[in-house]
Design a protein around this motif. Structure first.
Motif, PDB file in Angstrom:
ATOM      1  N   ILE A 118      40.277  81.695  33.328  1.00  0.00           N
ATOM      2  CA  ILE A 118      38.904  81.824  33.360  1.00  0.00           C
ATOM      3  C   ILE A 118      38.554  82.979  34.365  1.00  0.00           C
ATOM      4  O   ILE A 118      39.371  83.693  34.932  1.00  0.00           O
ATOM      5  CB  ILE A 118      38.833  80.608  34.157  1.00  0.00           C
ATOM      6  CG1 ILE A 118      39.216  80.156  35.666  1.00  0.00           C
ATOM      7  CG2 ILE A 118      39.161  79.379  33.003  1.00  0.00           C
ATOM      8  CD1 ILE A 118      38.476  79.028  36.234  1.00  0.00           C
TER       9      ILE A 118
ATOM     10  N   HIS B 285      28.704  76.240  42.122  1.00  0.00           N
ATOM     11  CA  HIS B 285      28.841  74.887  43.024  1.00  0.00           C
ATOM     12  C   HIS B 285      28.575  75.486  44.833  1.00  0.00           C
ATOM     13  O   HIS B 285      29.401  76.706  44.801  1.00  0.00           O
ATOM     14  CB  HIS B 285      30.379  74.463  43.010  1.00  0.00           C
ATOM     15  CG  HIS B 285      30.737  74.101  41.669  1.00  0.00           C
ATOM     16  ND1 HIS B 285      30.777  72.711  41.360  1.00  0.00           N
ATOM     17  CD2 HIS B 285      30.721  74.745  40.420  1.00  0.00           C
ATOM     18  CE1 HIS B 285      31.125  72.596  40.105  1.00  0.00           C
ATOM     19  NE2 HIS B 285      31.095  73.776  39.544  1.00  0.00           N
TER      20      HIS B 285
ATOM     21  N   ASP C  18      24.275  77.130  37.816  1.00  0.00           N
ATOM     22  CA  ASP C  18      25.405  76.281  37.547  1.00  0.00           C
ATOM     23  C   ASP C  18      26.449  76.690  38.472  1.00  0.00           C
ATOM     24  O   ASP C  18      27.561  76.372  38.422  1.00  0.00           O
ATOM     25  CB  ASP C  18      25.879  76.591  36.180  1.00  0.00           C
ATOM     26  CG  ASP C  18      25.860  77.858  36.043  1.00  0.00           C
ATOM     27  OD1 ASP C  18      25.607  78.960  36.702  1.00  0.00           O
ATOM     28  OD2 ASP C  18      26.594  78.272  34.862  1.00  0.00           O
TER      29      ASP C  18
ATOM     30  N   GLU D  18      33.458  80.760  33.990  1.00  0.00           N
ATOM     31  CA  GLU D  18      33.568  79.283  33.785  1.00  0.00           C
ATOM     32  C   GLU D  18      33.594  78.677  35.504  1.00  0.00           C
ATOM     33  O   GLU D  18      33.099  77.601  35.347  1.00  0.00           O
ATOM     34  CB  GLU D  18      35.012  79.062  33.386  1.00  0.00           C
ATOM     35  CG  GLU D  18      35.263  79.632  31.906  1.00  0.00           C
ATOM     36  CD  GLU D  18      35.724  80.909  31.752  1.00  0.00           C
ATOM     37  OE1 GLU D  18      35.498  81.805  32.843  1.00  0.00           O
ATOM     38  OE2 GLU D  18      35.921  81.357  30.599  1.00  0.00           O
ATOM     39  N   MET D  19      33.688  79.573  36.467  1.00  0.00           N
ATOM     40  CA  MET D  19      33.852  78.874  37.728  1.00  0.00           C
ATOM     41  C   MET D  19      32.920  79.742  38.729  1.00  0.00           C
ATOM     42  O   MET D  19      32.978  80.913  38.732  1.00  0.00           O
ATOM     43  CB  MET D  19      35.154  78.653  38.238  1.00  0.00           C
ATOM     44  CG  MET D  19      35.206  78.000  39.935  1.00  0.00           C
ATOM     45  SD  MET D  19      36.991  77.513  40.232  1.00  0.00           S
ATOM     46  CE  MET D  19      36.990  77.888  41.970  1.00  0.00           C
TER      47      MET D  19
ATOM     48  N   ASN E 194      35.564  69.536  34.277  1.00  0.00           N
ATOM     49  CA  ASN E 194      34.468  69.906  35.047  1.00  0.00           C
ATOM     50  C   ASN E 194      33.222  70.734  34.251  1.00  0.00           C
ATOM     51  O   ASN E 194      33.737  71.914  33.709  1.00  0.00           O
ATOM     52  CB  ASN E 194      34.662  70.457  36.455  1.00  0.00           C
ATOM     53  CG  ASN E 194      33.629  70.386  37.520  1.00  0.00           C
ATOM     54  OD1 ASN E 194      32.393  71.114  37.197  1.00  0.00           O
ATOM     55  ND2 ASN E 194      33.606  69.921  38.592  1.00  0.00           N
TER      56      ASN E 194
ATOM     57  N   LEU F  82      38.588  72.563  42.728  1.00  0.00           N
ATOM     58  CA  LEU F  82      37.586  72.944  41.697  1.00  0.00           C
ATOM     59  C   LEU F  82      38.123  73.594  40.508  1.00  0.00           C
ATOM     60  O   LEU F  82      37.894  73.535  39.223  1.00  0.00           O
ATOM     61  CB  LEU F  82      36.434  73.404  42.277  1.00  0.00           C
ATOM     62  CG  LEU F  82      35.234  74.155  41.596  1.00  0.00           C
ATOM     63  CD1 LEU F  82      34.320  72.969  40.808  1.00  0.00           C
ATOM     64  CD2 LEU F  82      34.105  74.857  42.427  1.00  0.00           C
ATOM     65  N   TYR F  83      39.039  74.301  41.029  1.00  0.00           N
ATOM     66  CA  TYR F  83      39.714  75.179  40.033  1.00  0.00           C
ATOM     67  C   TYR F  83      40.628  74.514  38.943  1.00  0.00           C
ATOM     68  O   TYR F  83      40.464  74.514  37.593  1.00  0.00           O
ATOM     69  CB  TYR F  83      40.652  76.314  40.602  1.00  0.00           C
ATOM     70  CG  TYR F  83      41.621  76.869  39.698  1.00  0.00           C
ATOM     71  CD1 TYR F  83      41.238  78.039  38.692  1.00  0.00           C
ATOM     72  CD2 TYR F  83      42.859  76.730  39.824  1.00  0.00           C
ATOM     73  CE1 TYR F  83      42.016  78.544  38.060  1.00  0.00           C
ATOM     74  CE2 TYR F  83      43.801  77.365  39.082  1.00  0.00           C
ATOM     75  CZ  TYR F  83      43.398  78.103  37.867  1.00  0.00           C
ATOM     76  OH  TYR F  83      44.482  78.707  37.022  1.00  0.00           O
TER      77      TYR F  83
ATOM     78  N   LYS G 245      40.217  71.595  38.322  1.00  0.00           N
ATOM     79  CA  LYS G 245      39.164  70.513  37.474  1.00  0.00           C
ATOM     80  C   LYS G 245      38.807  71.460  36.088  1.00  0.00           C
ATOM     81  O   LYS G 245      38.667  70.993  35.032  1.00  0.00           O
ATOM     82  CB  LYS G 245      38.064  69.919  38.133  1.00  0.00           C
ATOM     83  CG  LYS G 245      38.273  68.883  38.969  1.00  0.00           C
ATOM     84  CD  LYS G 245      37.090  68.222  39.539  1.00  0.00           C
ATOM     85  CE  LYS G 245      37.458  67.285  40.575  1.00  0.00           C
ATOM     86  NZ  LYS G 245      36.605  67.385  41.927  1.00  0.00           N
ATOM     87  N   ILE G 246      38.375  72.404  36.572  1.00  0.00           N
ATOM     88  CA  ILE G 246      37.537  73.381  35.574  1.00  0.00           C
ATOM     89  C   ILE G 246      38.442  73.961  34.488  1.00  0.00           C
ATOM     90  O   ILE G 246      38.118  74.160  33.259  1.00  0.00           O
ATOM     91  CB  ILE G 246      36.705  74.626  36.084  1.00  0.00           C
ATOM     92  CG1 ILE G 246      35.490  74.014  37.069  1.00  0.00           C
ATOM     93  CG2 ILE G 246      36.498  75.474  35.169  1.00  0.00           C
ATOM     94  CD1 ILE G 246      34.588  74.966  37.685  1.00  0.00           C
ATOM     95  N   SER G 247      39.555  74.415  34.957  1.00  0.00           N
ATOM     96  CA  SER G 247      40.864  75.056  34.064  1.00  0.00           C
ATOM     97  C   SER G 247      41.288  74.005  33.251  1.00  0.00           C
ATOM     98  O   SER G 247      41.889  74.305  32.303  1.00  0.00           O
ATOM     99  CB  SER G 247      41.618  75.962  34.588  1.00  0.00           C
ATOM    100  OG  SER G 247      42.315  75.154  35.709  1.00  0.00           O
TER     101      SER G 247
END
Ligand code: DC
Length: 231
Positions: free
Chosen positions: A4, A203, A201, A145-146, A231, A222-223, A225-227
């Protein structure tokens, strides 16, 4: 795990670069310090007489832009990538107070931003990148994405910056550093072209009262969750 793009934006001296670099090395991503690119253009302008008595000759800088080449070399002995200005390692020079004092007006020149934005996008083509700056989540990679937006009070940031300068053996003057931080905040948030804003968007990471390990676990969480797509 899919690769990402991670955009970390925020105010000057909020600790973005350190956290972005550490995160990239923890997850095996490429790290790009976009502020270093604006600093290198500022150094070029200073060295070539385009800034006199604190006044930037923006027209002369825009004309010279095709001659300004910015790149990063592979990590050196200190484990860090260094910034190259027309092939010369300028990593130390771009961190001086002289450059810090003039970088915001240089970064407000639309042509400078367009050129550096294109270059930054080219670094993200393969994804797998952590880039920190002011407009990475909002303008450079709106599809990242993040996205993280880092905030901390000017006083905490000035304190951190003074410690950093002292470690390098450079003279520090808390009042001058604080004034520079406030001035840069103002210019960065008020310029016409891609001002510093929190993307909707993104965080929010308010790190006034967070330790570096606490920040890292927040980011890694967070990484993950997103990858993993949760999330
Ligand atoms: O992160 P830094 O303090 O090294 O950044 C230096 C300056 O560059 C900062 O005052 C604002 C500008 N900058 C910018 O306008 N856009 C970016 N993506 C990164 C930095």
């Amino acid at each position: 795990m899919r690769k990402i793009i991670i955009a970390i934006d925020g105010y000057s001296s909020s600790g973005k670069s350190t956290m972005a670099r550490d995160l990239a090395s923890r997850i095996g991503y490429v790290y790009v310090d976009s502020g270093a690119m604006y600093r290198a253009v500022t150094l070029y302008a200073l060295r070539n007489g385009m800034i006199k008595e604190g006044q930037l000759d923006a027209a002369a800088l825009v004309k010279a832009l095709p001659d300004v080449e910015i790149a990063f070399n592979a990590a050196g002995e200190d484990g860090r990538q260094h910034t190259l200005l027309n092939g010369e390692d300028v990593e130390k020079e771009i961190r001086s107070m002289e450059v810090s004092g003039m970088v915001s007006p240089v970064a407000a020149v639309p042509e400078v931003r367009h050129r550096l934005t294109d270059l930054q996008r080219s670094f993200g083509r393969e994804r797998g990148i952590v880039m920190d700056g002011r407009d990475i989540g909002s303008t450079v990679f709106p599809d990242a994405e993040m996205k993280v937006f880092v905030d901390a009070s000017p006083e905490v940031r000035a304190d951190r910056r003074c410690k950093e300068l002292a470690e390098k053996g450079e003279p520090t003057d808390y009042a001058a550093v604080l004034a520079n931080i406030k001035e840069r905040d103002y210019i960065d948030t008020h310029r016409k072209e891609s001002p510093l804003v929190k993307a909707d968007d993104a965080h929010l990471l308010d790190n006034d009262h967070m330790t570096i390990p606490e920040q890292m676990s927040w980011l890694l969480d967070l990484y993950q969750k997103i990858s993993n797509g949760s999330n």
